[in-house]
Design a protein around this motif. Structure first.
Motif, PDB file in Angstrom:
ATOM      1  N   THR A   4       0.861  -1.170   0.000  1.00 10.36           N
ATOM      2  CA  THR A   4       0.000   0.000   0.000  1.00 10.36           C
ATOM      3  C   THR A   4       0.901   1.224   0.000  1.00 10.36           C
ATOM      4  O   THR A   4       1.890   1.268   0.728  1.00 10.36           O
ATOM      5  CB  THR A   4      -0.914   0.026   1.243  1.00 10.36           C
ATOM      6  N   ILE A   5       0.564   2.206  -0.832  1.00 13.91           N
ATOM      7  CA  ILE A   5       1.314   3.456  -0.850  1.00 13.91           C
ATOM      8  C   ILE A   5       0.656   4.418   0.128  1.00 13.91           C
ATOM      9  O   ILE A   5      -0.549   4.658   0.053  1.00 13.91           O
ATOM     10  CB  ILE A   5       1.339   4.086  -2.252  1.00 13.91           C
ATOM     11  N   ILE A   6       1.454   4.940   1.051  1.00 13.21           N
ATOM     12  CA  ILE A   6       0.985   5.950   1.999  1.00 13.21           C
ATOM     13  C   ILE A   6       1.695   7.253   1.646  1.00 13.21           C
ATOM     14  O   ILE A   6       2.930   7.297   1.567  1.00 13.21           O
ATOM     15  CB  ILE A   6       1.323   5.561   3.458  1.00 13.21           C
ATOM     16  N   VAL A   7       0.925   8.312   1.456  1.00 18.02           N
ATOM     17  CA  VAL A   7       1.483   9.603   1.073  1.00 18.02           C
ATOM     18  C   VAL A   7       1.202  10.619   2.168  1.00 18.02           C
ATOM     19  O   VAL A   7       0.039  10.844   2.525  1.00 18.02           O
ATOM     20  CB  VAL A   7       0.870  10.110  -0.257  1.00 18.02           C
ATOM     21  N   ILE A  35       2.323   6.423 -11.819  1.00 21.21           N
ATOM     22  CA  ILE A  35       3.360   6.190 -10.798  1.00 21.21           C
ATOM     23  C   ILE A  35       3.282   4.750 -10.271  1.00 21.21           C
ATOM     24  O   ILE A  35       4.309   4.113 -10.031  1.00 21.21           O
ATOM     25  CB  ILE A  35       3.174   7.191  -9.626  1.00 21.21           C
ATOM     26  N   HIS A  36       2.073   4.224 -10.090  1.00 20.80           N
ATOM     27  CA  HIS A  36       1.908   2.848  -9.596  1.00 20.80           C
ATOM     28  C   HIS A  36       2.701   1.871 -10.451  1.00 20.80           C
ATOM     29  O   HIS A  36       3.436   1.025  -9.937  1.00 20.80           O
ATOM     30  CB  HIS A  36       0.436   2.432  -9.603  1.00 20.80           C
ATOM     31  N   GLY A  37       2.508   1.973 -11.765  1.00 16.07           N
ATOM     32  CA  GLY A  37       3.189   1.047 -12.665  1.00 16.07           C
ATOM     33  C   GLY A  37       4.703   1.183 -12.619  1.00 16.07           C
ATOM     34  O   GLY A  37       5.427   0.189 -12.660  1.00 16.07           O
ATOM     35  N   HIS A  55      -3.611  -0.116  -3.018  1.00 17.97           N
ATOM     36  CA  HIS A  55      -4.077   1.238  -3.324  1.00 17.97           C
ATOM     37  C   HIS A  55      -3.122   2.273  -2.741  1.00 17.97           C
ATOM     38  O   HIS A  55      -2.149   1.940  -2.083  1.00 17.97           O
ATOM     39  CB  HIS A  55      -5.497   1.458  -2.802  1.00 17.97           C
ATOM     40  N   THR A  56      -3.457   3.535  -3.000  1.00 14.81           N
ATOM     41  CA  THR A  56      -2.704   4.667  -2.473  1.00 14.81           C
ATOM     42  C   THR A  56      -3.597   5.434  -1.522  1.00 14.81           C
ATOM     43  O   THR A  56      -4.754   5.710  -1.847  1.00 14.81           O
ATOM     44  CB  THR A  56      -2.240   5.601  -3.616  1.00 14.81           C
ATOM     45  N   GLU A  57      -3.050   5.793  -0.365  1.00 12.89           N
ATOM     46  CA  GLU A  57      -3.765   6.631   0.596  1.00 12.89           C
ATOM     47  C   GLU A  57      -3.028   7.959   0.713  1.00 12.89           C
ATOM     48  O   GLU A  57      -1.875   8.005   1.131  1.00 12.89           O
ATOM     49  CB  GLU A  57      -3.829   5.947   1.966  1.00 12.89           C
ATOM     50  N   PHE A  58      -3.697   9.032   0.313  1.00 13.39           N
ATOM     51  CA  PHE A  58      -3.156  10.387   0.407  1.00 13.39           C
ATOM     52  C   PHE A  58      -3.730  10.988   1.683  1.00 13.39           C
ATOM     53  O   PHE A  58      -4.932  11.195   1.797  1.00 13.39           O
ATOM     54  CB  PHE A  58      -3.587  11.198  -0.823  1.00 13.39           C
ATOM     55  N   ILE A  59      -2.868  11.229   2.668  1.00 12.31           N
ATOM     56  CA  ILE A  59      -3.322  11.707   3.977  1.00 12.31           C
ATOM     57  C   ILE A  59      -2.947  13.176   4.129  1.00 12.31           C
ATOM     58  O   ILE A  59      -1.801  13.568   3.915  1.00 12.31           O
ATOM     59  CB  ILE A  59      -2.716  10.860   5.117  1.00 12.31           C
ATOM     60  N   GLU A  84      -8.737   9.595  -9.219  1.00 11.82           N
ATOM     61  CA  GLU A  84      -7.714   8.696  -9.745  1.00 11.82           C
ATOM     62  C   GLU A  84      -7.975   7.266  -9.277  1.00 11.82           C
ATOM     63  O   GLU A  84      -8.303   7.031  -8.122  1.00 11.82           O
ATOM     64  CB  GLU A  84      -6.312   9.144  -9.314  1.00 11.82           C
ATOM     65  N   THR A  85      -7.803   6.334 -10.197  1.00 12.99           N
ATOM     66  CA  THR A  85      -7.999   4.918  -9.892  1.00 12.99           C
ATOM     67  C   THR A  85      -7.046   4.479  -8.791  1.00 12.99           C
ATOM     68  O   THR A  85      -5.845   4.741  -8.862  1.00 12.99           O
ATOM     69  CB  THR A  85      -7.752   4.072 -11.152  1.00 12.99           C
ATOM     70  N   GLY A  86      -7.590   3.820  -7.775  1.00 15.81           N
ATOM     71  CA  GLY A  86      -6.765   3.261  -6.716  1.00 15.81           C
ATOM     72  C   GLY A  86      -6.281   4.246  -5.672  1.00 15.81           C
ATOM     73  O   GLY A  86      -5.396   3.927  -4.886  1.00 15.81           O
TER      74      GLY A  86
END
Length: 196
Positions: A4-7, A35-37, A55-59, A84-86
């Motif tokens: 999981t991407i945490i931003v 960016i995911h790919g 998925h990506t979580e933008f906090i 944005e997807t995901g």
């Protein structure tokens, strides 16, 4: 295990700004989907080929400003990210007394630990440049969780973070590859529209 991407949203937007990425770039060029790919490809290159993204979580906080984005621009940024997807956006409520983004740091820290202890546990890709995350990365390492850091390798990125991470990926390289992919895709679309 998955990644999981945490931003850390404010940290990330400020880092982009410091590296001459303006509002127009962020709103019209930057793409987490692309960016995911790219990050996935880099993980494969580092032997993490069986680890998909969830998925990506933008906090971010509920404050009126995220870096250079204020008021209506802030809302447009969050709308773009939500489409944005995901990608999911998580706004943390901060009281006006707190005034700083430390609440975001704590939310990111807690979310990293939650994902590390989830069933099954998830590896983390952290997009941030704050050395306050060192204890979280250490805690995840003791749980057997890999933390991949993404940031600008400009000599200013905290070595304390890099030393704790499983892998460090340079955001300059990732953004350059993203821009190339977008240009290539745009050129292909242009070539197709020119066909009779």
């Amino acid at each position: 295990m998955a990644f999981t991407i945490i931003v850390d949203g404010p940290n990330f937007i400020n880092d982009l700004s410091r590296h001459r990425k303006d509002k127009d770039y962020i709103m019209n060029t930057f793409s987490f989907a692309t960016i995911h790919g790219i990050i996935q490809k880099k993980l494969v290159e580092n032997g993490l080929y069986s680890h998909p993204f969830l998925h990506t979580e933008f906090i971010c906080s509920n404050k009126e400003k995220i870096g250079m984005f204020e008021g209506r621009d802030r809302e447009k940024l969050l709308e773009k990210l939500r489409r944005e997807t995901g990608v999911s956006v998580r706004e943390i409520s901060l009281s006006s007394v707190e005034g700083k983004e430390k609440g975001v740091d704590m939310a990111v820290f807690v979310r990293m630990l939650e994902l590390g202890k989830s069933n099954p546990p998830q590896h983390i890709v952290l997009i941030a440049s704050d050395k306050d995350y060192v204890p979280a990365i250490k805690a995840l390492t003791t749980l057997g969780i890999h933390t991949v850091l993404v940031g600008f390798d400009d000599g200013k990125y905290p070595t304390e973070l890099i030393n704790e991470a499983y892998i460090f990926l340079d955001l300059n390289q990732i953004l350059s590859e993203m821009e190339d992919k977008i240009k290539s895709h745009t050129k292909e679309e242009g070539d197709e529209s020119a066909l009779p």
